[in-house]
Design a protein around this motif. Structure first.
Motif, PDB file in Angstrom:
ATOM      1  N   LEU A 125       0.830  -1.204   0.000  1.00  0.00           N
ATOM      2  CA  LEU A 125       0.000   0.000   0.000  1.00  0.00           C
ATOM      3  C   LEU A 125       0.867   1.259   0.000  1.00  0.00           C
ATOM      4  CD1 LEU A 125      -2.917   1.237   0.320  1.00  0.00           C
ATOM      5  CD2 LEU A 125      -2.502   1.180   2.781  1.00  0.00           C
ATOM      6  N   VAL A 126       1.887   1.269   0.861  1.00  0.00           N
ATOM      7  CA  VAL A 126       2.783   2.429   0.959  1.00  0.00           C
ATOM      8  C   VAL A 126       3.509   2.648  -0.375  1.00  0.00           C
ATOM      9  CG1 VAL A 126       4.902   3.260   2.065  1.00  0.00           C
ATOM     10  CG2 VAL A 126       3.086   2.257   3.455  1.00  0.00           C
ATOM     11  N   ASP A 127       4.035   1.571  -0.971  1.00  0.00           N
ATOM     12  CA  ASP A 127       4.750   1.695  -2.243  1.00  0.00           C
ATOM     13  C   ASP A 127       3.800   2.191  -3.340  1.00  0.00           C
ATOM     14  OD1 ASP A 127       6.937   0.773  -0.934  1.00  0.00           O
ATOM     15  OD2 ASP A 127       6.968  -1.221  -1.856  1.00  0.00           O
ATOM     16  N   LEU A 128       2.590   1.637  -3.355  1.00  0.00           N
ATOM     17  CA  LEU A 128       1.597   2.009  -4.355  1.00  0.00           C
ATOM     18  C   LEU A 128       1.281   3.500  -4.287  1.00  0.00           C
ATOM     19  CD1 LEU A 128      -0.431   1.017  -6.451  1.00  0.00           C
ATOM     20  CD2 LEU A 128      -1.963   0.367  -4.595  1.00  0.00           C
ATOM     21  N   VAL A 129       1.039   3.983  -3.080  1.00  0.00           N
ATOM     22  CA  VAL A 129       0.667   5.390  -2.914  1.00  0.00           C
ATOM     23  C   VAL A 129       1.868   6.297  -3.225  1.00  0.00           C
ATOM     24  CG1 VAL A 129      -0.114   7.084  -1.223  1.00  0.00           C
ATOM     25  CG2 VAL A 129      -1.201   4.860  -1.323  1.00  0.00           C
ATOM     26  N   THR A 130       3.076   5.835  -2.886  1.00  0.00           N
ATOM     27  CA  THR A 130       4.282   6.602  -3.218  1.00  0.00           C
ATOM     28  C   THR A 130       4.408   6.734  -4.741  1.00  0.00           C
ATOM     29  OG1 THR A 130       5.375   5.757  -1.254  1.00  0.00           O
ATOM     30  CG2 THR A 130       6.795   6.698  -2.951  1.00  0.00           C
ATOM     31  N   PHE A 131       4.045   5.663  -5.440  1.00  0.00           N
ATOM     32  CA  PHE A 131       4.101   5.685  -6.901  1.00  0.00           C
ATOM     33  C   PHE A 131       2.989   6.559  -7.488  1.00  0.00           C
ATOM     34  CE2 PHE A 131       2.186   3.525 -10.689  1.00  0.00           C
ATOM     35  CZ  PHE A 131       3.097   3.996 -11.630  1.00  0.00           C
ATOM     36  N   LEU A 132       1.769   6.444  -6.928  1.00  0.00           N
ATOM     37  CA  LEU A 132       0.611   7.124  -7.514  1.00  0.00           C
ATOM     38  C   LEU A 132       0.596   8.638  -7.283  1.00  0.00           C
ATOM     39  CD1 LEU A 132      -2.532   4.881  -6.831  1.00  0.00           C
ATOM     40  CD2 LEU A 132      -1.546   5.493  -9.045  1.00  0.00           C
ATOM     41  N   GLN A 133       0.995   9.059  -6.068  1.00  0.00           N
ATOM     42  CA  GLN A 133       0.793  10.464  -5.703  1.00  0.00           C
ATOM     43  C   GLN A 133       1.392  11.450  -6.715  1.00  0.00           C
ATOM     44  OE1 GLN A 133       2.462  13.260  -4.456  1.00  0.00           O
ATOM     45  NE2 GLN A 133       0.495  14.290  -4.144  1.00  0.00           N
ATOM     46  N   PRO A 134       2.647  11.253  -7.153  1.00  0.00           N
ATOM     47  CA  PRO A 134       3.216  12.230  -8.103  1.00  0.00           C
ATOM     48  C   PRO A 134       2.566  12.188  -9.489  1.00  0.00           C
ATOM     49  CG  PRO A 134       4.935  10.886  -7.066  1.00  0.00           C
ATOM     50  CD  PRO A 134       3.636  10.236  -6.763  1.00  0.00           C
ATOM     51  N   THR A 135       1.697  11.190  -9.767  1.00  0.00           N
ATOM     52  CA  THR A 135       1.049  11.162 -11.080  1.00  0.00           C
ATOM     53  C   THR A 135      -0.124  12.149 -11.130  1.00  0.00           C
ATOM     54  OG1 THR A 135      -0.540   9.390 -10.553  1.00  0.00           O
ATOM     55  CG2 THR A 135       1.619   8.707 -11.367  1.00  0.00           C
ATOM     56  N   TYR A 136      -0.486  12.701  -9.964  1.00  0.00           N
ATOM     57  CA  TYR A 136      -1.524  13.742  -9.930  1.00  0.00           C
ATOM     58  C   TYR A 136      -0.860  15.101 -10.048  1.00  0.00           C
ATOM     59  CZ  TYR A 136      -4.944  10.253  -8.598  1.00  0.00           C
ATOM     60  OH  TYR A 136      -5.770   9.167  -8.605  1.00  0.00           O
ATOM     61  N   LYS A 137      -1.247  15.843 -11.086  1.00  0.00           N
ATOM     62  CA  LYS A 137      -0.651  17.154 -11.305  1.00  0.00           C
ATOM     63  C   LYS A 137      -1.712  18.227 -11.060  1.00  0.00           C
ATOM     64  CE  LYS A 137       3.229  15.558 -13.315  1.00  0.00           C
ATOM     65  NZ  LYS A 137       3.294  14.359 -12.467  1.00  0.00           N
ATOM     66  N   VAL A 138      -1.344  19.247 -10.335  1.00  0.00           N
ATOM     67  CA  VAL A 138      -2.307  20.312 -10.076  1.00  0.00           C
ATOM     68  C   VAL A 138      -2.349  21.261 -11.261  1.00  0.00           C
ATOM     69  CG1 VAL A 138      -2.901  22.234  -8.593  1.00  0.00           C
ATOM     70  CG2 VAL A 138      -1.943  20.159  -7.616  1.00  0.00           C
ATOM     71  N   LYS A 139      -3.536  21.479 -11.784  1.00  0.00           N
ATOM     72  CA  LYS A 139      -3.648  22.473 -12.854  1.00  0.00           C
ATOM     73  C   LYS A 139      -4.231  23.747 -12.265  1.00  0.00           C
ATOM     74  CE  LYS A 139      -8.240  21.903 -14.723  1.00  0.00           C
ATOM     75  NZ  LYS A 139      -9.067  20.838 -15.129  1.00  0.00           N
ATOM     76  N   PRO A 140      -3.706  24.908 -12.670  1.00  0.00           N
ATOM     77  CA  PRO A 140      -4.230  26.152 -12.116  1.00  0.00           C
ATOM     78  C   PRO A 140      -5.689  26.351 -12.554  1.00  0.00           C
ATOM     79  CG  PRO A 140      -2.580  26.587 -13.799  1.00  0.00           C
ATOM     80  CD  PRO A 140      -2.663  25.108 -13.654  1.00  0.00           C
ATOM     81  N   ASN A 141      -6.470  27.024 -11.712  1.00  0.00           N
ATOM     82  CA  ASN A 141      -7.842  27.343 -12.089  1.00  0.00           C
ATOM     83  C   ASN A 141      -7.873  28.137 -13.375  1.00  0.00           C
ATOM     84  OD1 ASN A 141      -9.712  26.225 -10.412  1.00  0.00           O
ATOM     85  ND2 ASN A 141      -9.341  27.734  -8.794  1.00  0.00           N
ATOM     86  N   GLU A 142      -8.784  27.769 -14.262  1.00  0.00           N
ATOM     87  CA  GLU A 142      -8.899  28.554 -15.484  1.00  0.00           C
ATOM     88  C   GLU A 142      -9.996  29.580 -15.327  1.00  0.00           C
ATOM     89  OE1 GLU A 142      -9.419  25.713 -18.623  1.00  0.00           O
ATOM     90  OE2 GLU A 142      -7.423  24.894 -18.189  1.00  0.00           O
ATOM     91  N   TYR A 143      -9.737  30.799 -15.791  1.00  0.00           N
ATOM     92  CA  TYR A 143     -10.741  31.836 -15.695  1.00  0.00           C
ATOM     93  C   TYR A 143     -11.602  31.820 -16.945  1.00  0.00           C
ATOM     94  CZ  TYR A 143      -8.251  33.370 -11.668  1.00  0.00           C
ATOM     95  OH  TYR A 143      -7.668  33.403 -10.428  1.00  0.00           O
ATOM     96  N   THR A 144     -12.903  32.021 -16.777  1.00  0.00           N
ATOM     97  CA  THR A 144     -13.794  32.070 -17.933  1.00  0.00           C
ATOM     98  C   THR A 144     -13.555  33.382 -18.660  1.00  0.00           C
ATOM     99  OG1 THR A 144     -15.360  31.090 -16.412  1.00  0.00           O
ATOM    100  CG2 THR A 144     -16.194  31.699 -18.592  1.00  0.00           C
ATOM    101  N   PRO A 145     -13.228  33.328 -19.956  1.00  0.00           N
ATOM    102  CA  PRO A 145     -13.038  34.593 -20.665  1.00  0.00           C
ATOM    103  C   PRO A 145     -14.389  35.234 -20.965  1.00  0.00           C
ATOM    104  CG  PRO A 145     -12.607  32.712 -22.110  1.00  0.00           C
ATOM    105  CD  PRO A 145     -13.070  32.157 -20.803  1.00  0.00           C
ATOM    106  N   TYR A 146     -14.644  36.396 -20.407  1.00  0.00           N
ATOM    107  CA  TYR A 146     -15.893  37.111 -20.676  1.00  0.00           C
ATOM    108  C   TYR A 146     -15.644  38.179 -21.726  1.00  0.00           C
ATOM    109  CZ  TYR A 146     -17.842  34.917 -16.556  1.00  0.00           C
ATOM    110  OH  TYR A 146     -18.281  34.005 -15.649  1.00  0.00           O
ATOM    111  N   GLY A 147     -16.629  38.416 -22.570  1.00  0.00           N
ATOM    112  CA  GLY A 147     -16.511  39.472 -23.563  1.00  0.00           C
ATOM    113  C   GLY A 147     -16.507  40.841 -22.897  1.00  0.00           C
ATOM    114  N   ARG A 148     -16.083  41.835 -23.595  1.00  0.00           N
ATOM    115  CA  ARG A 148     -16.046  43.178 -23.004  1.00  0.00           C
ATOM    116  C   ARG A 148     -17.318  43.927 -23.333  1.00  0.00           C
ATOM    117  NH1 ARG A 148     -10.277  46.014 -23.421  1.00  0.00           N
ATOM    118  NH2 ARG A 148     -11.414  47.463 -22.129  1.00  0.00           N
ATOM    119  N   TYR A 149     -17.689  44.813 -22.431  1.00  0.00           N
ATOM    120  CA  TYR A 149     -18.855  45.680 -22.678  1.00  0.00           C
ATOM    121  C   TYR A 149     -18.349  46.986 -23.265  1.00  0.00           C
ATOM    122  CZ  TYR A 149     -21.653  42.599 -19.834  1.00  0.00           C
ATOM    123  OH  TYR A 149     -22.313  41.526 -19.337  1.00  0.00           O
ATOM    124  N   TYR A 150     -19.020  47.487 -24.281  1.00  0.00           N
ATOM    125  CA  TYR A 150     -18.632  48.806 -24.814  1.00  0.00           C
ATOM    126  C   TYR A 150     -19.774  49.775 -24.645  1.00  0.00           C
ATOM    127  CZ  TYR A 150     -14.574  46.530 -26.742  1.00  0.00           C
ATOM    128  OH  TYR A 150     -13.405  45.846 -26.869  1.00  0.00           O
TER     129      TYR A 150
END
Ligand code: HEC
Length: 150
Positions: A125-150
């Motif tokens: 279990l310990v070896d498995l989790v040591t192997f698995l954990q680095p396979t998860y990569k954090v992606k930064p939150n993406e912002y929704t692109p909103y159009g501009r008001y004129y």
């Protein structure tokens, strides 16, 4: 602010911080360092790939057991901790994976994942989790692109 909103604030505060204490808190949880190379072999040995995919790991001999395979690793919006991975393996129904049709991964609220608690050693279990954990990569939150008001 009336007395009720003050009470609500207090209750909210307790419920947010409350889980850091008490017998179910994850405080004090710490895994010894495992062997990631052996962890990959554990994943293959216990046939996790019958229900899961993991980038870079495959096994041609395996028979799929689920119609929709559940992805391990990859990009998530928050860090997947060792504690969360251990929980997912020894108590899969605690939190059902997000992003899947509920009935493809669970049945009456219970995970379709096999129970390994009587067949997997703690070292595995310990070896498995040591192997698995680095396979998860954090992606930064993406912002929704909103159009501009004129
Ligand atoms: C019989 C099918 C099956 C097998 C075999 C299986 N799993 Fe799962 N697993 C699932 C299902 C279905 C889910 C999604 C439901 C859940 O969260 O429990 C899951 C979820 C997980 C999660 C959480 C994923 C997330 O995104 O939240 C992890 C980690 C995991 N499994 C690891 C493993 C490991 C490691 C093995 C091998 C030791 C394994 N599983 C074997 C079916 C399986």
């Amino acid at each position: 602010m009336n007395i009720y909103s003050v009470l609500l604030l207090i209750i909210g505060f307790i419920s947010l911080t409350g889980c850091e204490y008490g017998p179910n808190a994850s405080r004090g949880f710490s895994l010894p360092e495992g062997d990631a190379a052996n962890g990959q072999q554990v994943l293959v040995k216990h046939k996790c790939l019958a229900c899961h995919t993991l980038e870079g790991v495959s096994d041609d001999t395996i028979e799929p057991e689920l119609a929709t395979l559940v992805q391990l690793g990859g990009r998530t919006t928050k860090v997947t901790t060792y504690a969360e991975l251990v929980t997912s393996i020894i108590n899969p129904s605690h939190k059902i994976a997000q992003g899947y049709m509920l009935d493809s991964v669970s049945e009456s609220g219970k995970s379709k994942m096999r129970n390994y608690n009587d067949v997997m050693t703690v070292t595995e279990l310990v070896d498995l989790v040591t192997f698995l954990q680095p396979t998860y990569k954090v992606k930064p939150n993406e912002y929704t692109p909103y159009g501009r008001y004129y």
